[in-house]
Enzyme design. Structure first.
Site, PDB file in Angstrom:
ATOM      1  N   ASN A 149      37.023  62.113 -19.483  1.00 18.72           N
ATOM      2  CA  ASN A 149      38.069  61.242 -20.046  1.00 18.72           C
ATOM      3  C   ASN A 149      39.298  62.007 -20.533  1.00 18.72           C
ATOM      4  OD1 ASN A 149      36.553  62.273 -22.175  1.00 18.72           O
ATOM      5  ND2 ASN A 149      36.756  60.425 -23.415  1.00 18.72           N
ATOM      6  N   THR A 227      22.982  62.905 -22.105  1.00 15.55           N
ATOM      7  CA  THR A 227      23.127  64.311 -21.704  1.00 15.55           C
ATOM      8  C   THR A 227      23.052  65.210 -22.931  1.00 15.55           C
ATOM      9  OG1 THR A 227      24.564  63.548 -19.923  1.00 15.55           O
ATOM     10  CG2 THR A 227      24.475  65.898 -20.287  1.00 15.55           C
ATOM     11  N   GLY A 228      23.606  64.754 -24.031  1.00 16.79           N
ATOM     12  CA  GLY A 228      23.539  65.555 -25.260  1.00 16.79           C
ATOM     13  C   GLY A 228      22.099  65.867 -25.653  1.00 16.79           C
ATOM     14  N   GLU A 245      29.256  66.631 -29.243  1.00 15.34           N
ATOM     15  CA  GLU A 245      30.192  65.528 -29.509  1.00 15.34           C
ATOM     16  C   GLU A 245      29.864  64.437 -28.507  1.00 15.34           C
ATOM     17  OE1 GLU A 245      32.050  65.298 -31.973  1.00 15.34           O
ATOM     18  OE2 GLU A 245      32.669  67.311 -32.594  1.00 15.34           O
ATOM     19  N   CYS A 279      35.860  58.298 -26.663  1.00 16.47           N
ATOM     20  CA  CYS A 279      34.635  58.245 -27.460  1.00 16.47           C
ATOM     21  C   CYS A 279      34.879  57.518 -28.776  1.00 16.47           C
ATOM     22  CB  CYS A 279      34.133  59.654 -27.716  1.00 16.47           C
ATOM     23  SG  CYS A 279      35.397  60.748 -28.382  1.00 16.47           S
ATOM     24  N   GLU A 453      33.988  69.450 -34.549  1.00 17.52           N
ATOM     25  CA  GLU A 453      35.025  70.281 -33.961  1.00 17.52           C
ATOM     26  C   GLU A 453      36.256  70.164 -34.854  1.00 17.52           C
ATOM     27  OE1 GLU A 453      34.782  68.743 -29.706  1.00 17.52           O
ATOM     28  OE2 GLU A 453      34.547  70.895 -29.392  1.00 17.52           O
TER      29      GLU A 453
HETATM   30  P1  NAD Z   1      28.180  63.051 -19.275  1.00 19.48           P
HETATM   31  O1  NAD Z   1      27.244  63.313 -20.396  1.00 19.48           O
HETATM   32  O2  NAD Z   1      27.690  62.370 -18.079  1.00 19.48           O
HETATM   33  O3  NAD Z   1      28.815  64.426 -18.743  1.00 19.48           O
HETATM   34  C1  NAD Z   1      29.487  65.313 -19.596  1.00 19.48           C
HETATM   35  C2  NAD Z   1      29.420  66.710 -19.008  1.00 19.48           C
HETATM   36  O4  NAD Z   1      28.067  67.162 -19.011  1.00 19.48           O
HETATM   37  C3  NAD Z   1      29.880  66.813 -17.561  1.00 19.48           C
HETATM   38  O5  NAD Z   1      30.595  68.025 -17.409  1.00 19.48           O
HETATM   39  C4  NAD Z   1      28.568  66.854 -16.795  1.00 19.48           C
HETATM   40  O6  NAD Z   1      28.658  67.489 -15.536  1.00 19.48           O
HETATM   41  C5  NAD Z   1      27.705  67.664 -17.735  1.00 19.48           C
HETATM   42  N1  NAD Z   1      26.264  67.486 -17.562  1.00 19.48           N
HETATM   43  C6  NAD Z   1      25.598  66.457 -16.982  1.00 19.48           C
HETATM   44  N2  NAD Z   1      24.266  66.656 -17.045  1.00 19.48           N
HETATM   45  C7  NAD Z   1      24.084  67.830 -17.713  1.00 19.48           C
HETATM   46  C8  NAD Z   1      22.933  68.550 -18.129  1.00 19.48           C
HETATM   47  N3  NAD Z   1      21.697  68.121 -17.887  1.00 19.48           N
HETATM   48  N4  NAD Z   1      23.104  69.694 -18.820  1.00 19.48           N
HETATM   49  C9  NAD Z   1      24.355  70.131 -19.115  1.00 19.48           C
HETATM   50  N5  NAD Z   1      25.482  69.495 -18.733  1.00 19.48           N
HETATM   51  C10 NAD Z   1      25.350  68.349 -18.043  1.00 19.48           C
HETATM   52  O7  NAD Z   1      29.413  62.295 -19.931  1.00 19.48           O
HETATM   53  P2  NAD Z   1      30.683  61.680 -19.176  1.00 19.48           P
HETATM   54  O8  NAD Z   1      30.256  60.446 -18.469  1.00 19.48           O
HETATM   55  O9  NAD Z   1      31.396  62.745 -18.437  1.00 19.48           O
HETATM   56  O10 NAD Z   1      31.627  61.301 -20.416  1.00 19.48           O
HETATM   57  C11 NAD Z   1      31.566  60.096 -21.081  1.00 19.48           C
HETATM   58  C12 NAD Z   1      30.791  60.246 -22.375  1.00 19.48           C
HETATM   59  O11 NAD Z   1      31.363  61.287 -23.174  1.00 19.48           O
HETATM   60  C13 NAD Z   1      30.864  59.002 -23.245  1.00 19.48           C
HETATM   61  O12 NAD Z   1      29.607  58.725 -23.792  1.00 19.48           O
HETATM   62  C14 NAD Z   1      31.838  59.415 -24.351  1.00 19.48           C
HETATM   63  O13 NAD Z   1      31.703  58.683 -25.533  1.00 19.48           O
HETATM   64  C15 NAD Z   1      31.522  60.842 -24.514  1.00 19.48           C
HETATM   65  N6  NAD Z   1      32.622  61.556 -25.168  1.00 19.48           N
HETATM   66  C16 NAD Z   1      32.448  62.008 -26.445  1.00 19.48           C
HETATM   67  C17 NAD Z   1      33.502  62.636 -27.097  1.00 19.48           C
HETATM   68  C18 NAD Z   1      33.358  63.152 -28.505  1.00 19.48           C
HETATM   69  O14 NAD Z   1      34.148  64.020 -28.903  1.00 19.48           O
HETATM   70  N7  NAD Z   1      32.416  62.668 -29.294  1.00 19.48           N
HETATM   71  C19 NAD Z   1      34.720  62.812 -26.443  1.00 19.48           C
HETATM   72  C20 NAD Z   1      34.846  62.334 -25.137  1.00 19.48           C
HETATM   73  C21 NAD Z   1      33.784  61.710 -24.514  1.00 19.48           C
END
Ligand code: NAD
Length: 473
Positions: A149, A227-228, A245, A279, A453
Site C-alpha cells: 500500500n 503473515t505477522g 506493524e 492500515c 515505529e
Molecule cells: P501481507 O502480509 O500479505 O504481505 C506483507 C509482506 O510480507 C509482503 O512483502 C509479502 O511478500 C511478505 N510475506 C508474505 N508471506 C510471508 C512470510 N511467510 N514470511 C515473511 N514475509 C512474508 O500484507 P499485504 O497484503 O502486502 O498488506 C496489507 C496488510 O498490511 C493489511 O493488513 C494492512 O493493514 C497491513 N499494513 C499495516 C501497516 C502498519 O503500519 N500497521 C501499514 C501498512 C499495511
C-alpha cells in the site's frame, strides 16, 4: 519517464545491480496487464545479500556521524529522483501521481528526521565503586519487509532508524509493488557503502527465507496479521528480535454534538485515502441515530463526486484497488453486506472498465456480525453504523482483535478527548484520523502489532541496551 522507469529493474546486492536468472511479472492495476518484470531473488542471491550486510556491519556501526551524513544524502538522492520514483509508484501501485509524489517526499522527510535522532548515553552510576553507563548497540542485520500500500514510505520508516542505529539492512518489498523500492535501492547505492542496504525482490517465499535466515538479528515487518503471526513463529527458534506493524479495523465515533457538514470531509478522507488501503484508516463509522441520515448523505455525496481513474490522469483523486485478490475481496465483502440487507448510499459496485476500479462505497443498514464490519476491508468501502448510547458505541468500537487507531468527532474537543481516551488503540484522534509524524510513535494494541515505529521509541527497537560498567575498586 527516464530510463529508471523503462529499464529492467535490478536488485541491489552488496552495492551492485543484480538481475535474474528468474523474473516475475508486475501488473499495472489501472489496466490489469503485466507492464514490467522484476528479478525473482534466488536463495543464493539472498545469501549474498546477507553476507554483504554482515561484511559491511563493522565499519558502518563504527561511525555515527558518517551514518547521519549518509542518511541526509539518502534523503536528498531520493528527492532528486522524486519524479521518476513517483511515476514508478503510480504505475505499479495505482495511486494518483500527486499522492505518489507526496509519498516520496514523506519518505525523504522520515529519512531526514532519522538522521537527527540521538542514541542517548545515560550515566547510571558514577561513584567510588564504579561508573555505569547505558548505551544503545546495533543489533546486526535487519530484515525489512513491506506491504503493497505504501512501499516507499514504509521502507523509509524502517531504513532511517535501522541504519542510524548502526544496523545493516536487507529490504524486501511486496511482490505486487517491487519496482519503486528496487529503484530506490539503485539510487541509494550511490550514497551508502556497499552492503549497508541491499534490496531484493521475490514472492512471499523470499520473505519466509529472510525471517528464518541465520544472519538476521531483527525483523521489521509491516503487513497483515496472518503473515505477522508467521513472522513471529519464524523468529522464535532463533530468538530474533521483531517489530510487527499489522492490520487495523479503526472505528470513528461521531458524537451527537457534531455538525455533519463540518466532520464529513475528515471522515471521508480518513476512510478513503489511498483508496481505503491504509492500515490506520477509518474502517467503521459509528454515528448517533439522529445524525445518521445527514452524515450518510454528506459522505455519499462526496463519494459520488470523487474522481476515480488511472493515477496518471490529471484530477484523479482515487486510483484502482492495487491487486486482483484485494479487488475480489472488497467486491466480495460489499456483495455479502448487500445480500444481507445493507444499502449502498453510494457505490457498491466495480467500475465498468479495465483495471481494478471500484466505486467509493458508503454502506448503511449493516452492523456487527457482518464481515465488512468485523474484518479489515482494506478498500474503498465503509460501513456507517448507528448507535443510541455512547457507552455502547465505545464498547462496540473496542470489541475487536485489532487496535491500531481510532477517532472521535465532536464540536467539543475536550468531551471528544475524554471519549478518545477510552479507545483501545495505539493512536486516538480527536477530529482527525491519520495524521502521522516521524516523531510520534506508531503501533498497534492487540493484534495490530508488537512494538512501534517512529520517534526515539522506534529507534530503540533497532538497538540492544548495553550496560558498560567500569569498576573503580
Ligand atoms: P501481507 O502480509 O500479505 O504481505 C506483507 C509482506 O510480507 C509482503 O512483502 C509479502 O511478500 C511478505 N510475506 C508474505 N508471506 C510471508 C512470510 N511467510 N514470511 C515473511 N514475509 C512474508 O500484507 P499485504 O497484503 O502486502 O498488506 C496489507 C496488510 O498490511 C493489511 O493488513 C494492512 O493493514 C497491513 N499494513 C499495516 C501497516 C502498519 O503500519 N500497521 C501499514 C501498512 C499495511
Amino acid at each position: 519517464m527516464t530510463d529508471l522507469v523503462t529499464a529492467s529493474p535490478a536488485m541491489t546486492i552488496g552495492g551492485e545491480p543484480v538481475t535474474g536468472p528468474g523474473t516475475f511479472g508486475v501488473i499495472n492495476p489501472a489496466t490489469g496487464q503485466v507492464f514490467a518484470r522484476a528479478p525473482d531473488c534466488s536463495r543464493d542471491q539472498l545469501d549474498g545479500a546477507m553476507r554483504a550486510a554482515q561484511a559491511a556491519a563493522d565499519t558502518w556501526r563504527a561511525d555515527e556521524d558518517a551514518r547521519r551524513a549518509a542518511l541526509r544524502a539518502a534523503a536528498a538522492a531520493a528527492l532528486a529522483a522524486a519524479d521518476d520514483l513517483a511515476a514508478i509508484l503510480t504505475a505499479e501501485q495505482g495511486k494518483p501521481l500527486k499522492a505518489a509524489a507526496f509519498e516520496v517526499a514523506e519518505m525523504a522527510r522520515w529519512l531526514e528526521y532519522s538522521a537527527g535522532l540521538e542514541l542517548p548515553r545515560t550515566v547510571l552510576q558514577d561513584d567510588e565503586r564504579g561508573h555505569a553507563e547505558l548505551v544503545h548497540r546495533p543489533l546486526g542485520v535487519v530484515a525489512a519487509i513491506t506491504p503493497w500500500n505504501y512501499p516507499l514510505l514504509l521502507a523509509g520508516w524502517k531504513l532511517g532508524p535501522a541504519l542510524l542505529a548502526g544496523n545493516t539492512v536487507v529490504l524486501k518489498p511486496s511482490p505486487f509493488t517491487p519496482l519503486a523500492t528496487l529503484a530506490l535501492g539503485g539510487i541509494l547505492a550511490g550514497v551508502l557503502p556497499p552492503g549497508v542496504l541491499s534490496v531484493v525482490s521475490g514472492g512471499d517465499d523470499l520473505g519466509a527465507w529472510m525471517t528464518s535466515h541465520p544472519a538476521v538479528a531483527k525483523i521489521s515487518f509491516t503487513g497483515s496479521v496472518a503473515t505477522g503471526k508467521a513472522v513471529a513463529a519464524a523468529a522464535a527458534p532463533d530468538l530474533k528480535r521483531f517489530t510487527l506493524e499489522l492490520g487495523g479495523n479503526d472505528a470513528a465515533i461521531v458524537l451527537d454534538d457534531a455538525d455533519p457538514a463540518t466532520v464529513e470531509r475528515g471522515l471521508f478522507w480518513g476512510a478513503f485515502i489511498n483508496n481505503g488501503q491504509i492500515c490506520a484508516g477509518i474502517k467503521r463509522i459509528y454515528v448517533p441515530e439522529k445524525l445518521r441520515g445527514d452524515v450518510v448523505d454528506a459522505l455519499a455525496q462526496r463519494a459520488r463526486r470523487t474522481r476515480v481513474g488511472p493515477g496518471t490522469e490529471t484530477g484523479v483523486q482515487l486510483g484502482p484497488i492495487q491487486n486482483q485478490p484485494q479487488f475480489d475481496r472488497v467486491q466480495g465483502l460489499v456483495a455479502d453486506a448487500l445480500a444481507r440487507g445493507a444499502t449502498a448510499a453510494a457505490g457498491g459496485h466495480p467500475l465498468d472498465r479495465d483495471g481494478y476500479f471500484f466505486a467509493p462505497t458508503i454502506l448503511t443498514g449493516v452492523a456487527e456480525g457482518t464481515p465488512i464490519v468485523d474484518e479489515e476491508q482494506f478498500g474503498p468501502a465503509v460501513p456507517v453504523i448507528p448507535y443510541r448510547d455512547l457507552d455502547d458505541a465505545v464498547a462496540r468500537a473496542n470489541d475487536t482483535r485489532y487496535g491500531l487507531s481510532g477517532s472521535v468527532w465532536s464540536a467539543d474537543p475536550d468531551r471528544a478527548a475524554a471519549v478518545a481516551a477510552r479507545l483501545e488503540c495505539g493512536t486516538a484522534f480527536v477530529n482527525d484520523h491519520l495524521t502521522l509524524q516521524p516523531y510520534m510513535p506508531f503501533g498497534g494494541m492487540k493484534w495490530s502489532g508488537m512494538g512501534v515505529e517512529n520517534g526515539p521509541w522506534g529507534l530503540e527497537e533497532f538497538t540492544a541496551l548495553q550496560v558498560l560498567y567500569r569498576s573503580r575498586r
